[in-house]
Design an enzyme around this catalytic site. Structure first.
Site, mmCIF file in Angstrom:
data_model
loop_
_atom_site.group_PDB
_atom_site.id
_atom_site.type_symbol
_atom_site.label_atom_id
_atom_site.label_comp_id
_atom_site.label_asym_id
_atom_site.label_seq_id
_atom_site.Cartn_x
_atom_site.Cartn_y
_atom_site.Cartn_z
ATOM 1 N N ASP A 79 0.778 -1.234 -0.028
ATOM 2 C CA ASP A 79 -0.071 -0.022 0.063
ATOM 3 C C ASP A 79 0.880 1.312 -0.119
ATOM 4 O O ASP A 79 2.020 1.348 0.717
ATOM 5 C CB ASP A 79 -0.980 0.009 1.034
ATOM 6 C CG ASP A 79 -1.751 -1.121 1.130
ATOM 7 O OD1 ASP A 79 -1.424 -2.230 1.720
ATOM 8 O OD2 ASP A 79 -3.131 -1.117 0.782
ATOM 9 N N ARG A 80 0.194 2.225 -0.736
ATOM 10 C CA ARG A 80 0.962 3.589 -0.684
ATOM 11 C C ARG A 80 0.858 4.372 0.415
ATOM 12 O O ARG A 80 1.684 4.775 1.229
ATOM 13 C CB ARG A 80 0.799 4.463 -1.935
ATOM 14 C CG ARG A 80 1.422 5.790 -1.950
ATOM 15 C CD ARG A 80 1.068 6.398 -3.202
ATOM 16 N NE ARG A 80 1.776 7.793 -3.110
ATOM 17 C CZ ARG A 80 1.534 8.858 -4.230
ATOM 18 N NH1 ARG A 80 0.877 8.611 -5.056
ATOM 19 N NH2 ARG A 80 2.266 9.875 -4.033
#
Length: 338
Positions: A79-80
């Protein structure tokens, strides 16, 4: 094409809250599946990143090491909008390691570096460990704790997460455009093909959740061993199979659509074919692009699940998921996220 509201297994979310207000609300730590040898042509670098995506870090590593981007690899995307740790491998045959700590900055920190004889391949991890904080939580504590107890013992439907489909399901529409002849890059093609068959899988799984058979073996099913991709067909339902499914040692599966003969029979084959036939453009498109059929388990085991209310309106969750499983599959069972 809009994303469906796929069925929940435990009564649906009865509470609401917010995640990812800050990166530390969503922490993901990669779990390696093998030990590094300490020697070899591939440098392995463990990186903690905050608010950066995996591809960006891989490109940065390639530039820093003076290698081609294809010489940098990783086990999976993280995930960013989170704080995550994961390993990258960099092919450096006959070359010394650069000073990896020179990469350290506000959003990236090198935690460890070593060597290994083989590169890091996609999917080469044991799983991911999550620590998630749900802020501004509103609901009935007794209800959510009952749901979490059931999830801890029984797992959750193994849906592909919404991030697989792009914003508002845009990757499905792009897959349809691809099947209609639109030209895209190789990387985009891979993303859209994956989205298309993930979409079909989620619909099949949702149907079995509604039928209350997502966690049960049916005659004609393909069962997969927990933590493995080994599977077998159910030609007869005996007590041994039923008890192993109940104990989470075996899991029913659904098709990841593509070319090839279906492996299931009986009512399972009928159910899968009925669902897939509702989305014939996606199904024919996948076959036309040479994607081969595979199977994916319908159930995700939530290991080491713990929870606590750190305040009246803040719920913290900690758990471990296997490869290819999504934290959102757990969250959707207990909380409506805003």
């Amino acid at each position: 094409m809009q994303l469906a509201n796929w069925a929940c297994a435990y009564g649906g979310a009865q509470s609401q809250g917010i995640i990812r207000q800050v990166p530390d609300d969503f922490v993901v730590n990669e779990i390696q599946s093998f030990e590094h040898s300490g020697v070899g042509e591939h440098a392995f670098v463990l990186i903690e990143k905050v608010s950066e995506n995996t591809d960006y870090v891989a490109r940065m590593l390639a530039r820093f090491a003076g290698v081609r981007q294809r010489d940098v690899s990783y086990a999976g995307l993280k995930d960013r909008h989170a704080r995550t740790t994961q390993w990258f491998s960099v092919w450096l045959p006959g070359k010394p390691d650069p000073d990896w700590t020179e990469l350290n900055c506000e959003t990236i920190k090198v935690l460890q570096a070593t060597r290994h004889s083989k590169k890091l391949k996609r999917g080469s991890l044991a799983g991911n460990q999550f620590n998630i904080r749900i802020r501004d939580w509103v609901g009935d504590k007794s209800v959510v704790e009952e749901q979490l107890l059931r999830i801890k013992s029984g797992g959750v439907p193994n849906y592909f997460g919404e991030q697989r489909f792009g914003r508002d399901g845009a990757n499905i529409n792009r897959a349809l455009a691809l099947f209609a002849g639109e030209k895209v890059s190789r990387n985009q093609r891979s993303i859209y093909l994956s989205a298309a068959r993930s979409y079909l899988f989620n619909h099949i799984l949702s149907t079995r959740v509604i039928d209350k058979t997502w966690n049960k073996a049916l005659l004609g099913d393909i069962l997969m061993f927990d933590g493995s991709h080994s599977f077998f067909k159910v030609d007869g339902l005996d007590e041994s199979i039923l008890s192993r499914v109940a104990a989470l040692d075996l899991h029913p599966t659904a098709v990841l659509w593509g070319s090839g003969e279906t492996q299931v029979t009986e009512a399972v084959a009928t159910l899968e074919q009925q669902v897939v036939s509702q989305f014939s453009e996606l199904a024919y498109g996948l076959v036309g692009f040479g994607v081969e059929q595979d199977r994916r388990v319908l159930r995700s085991c939530i290991k080491e699940l713990q929870w606590q209310f750190v305040s009246e309106n803040n719920l913290e969750l900690s758990f471990t998921l296997g490869v290819g499983c999504y934290a959102t599959s757990l969250l959707k069972e207990i909380v409506r996220l805003s």
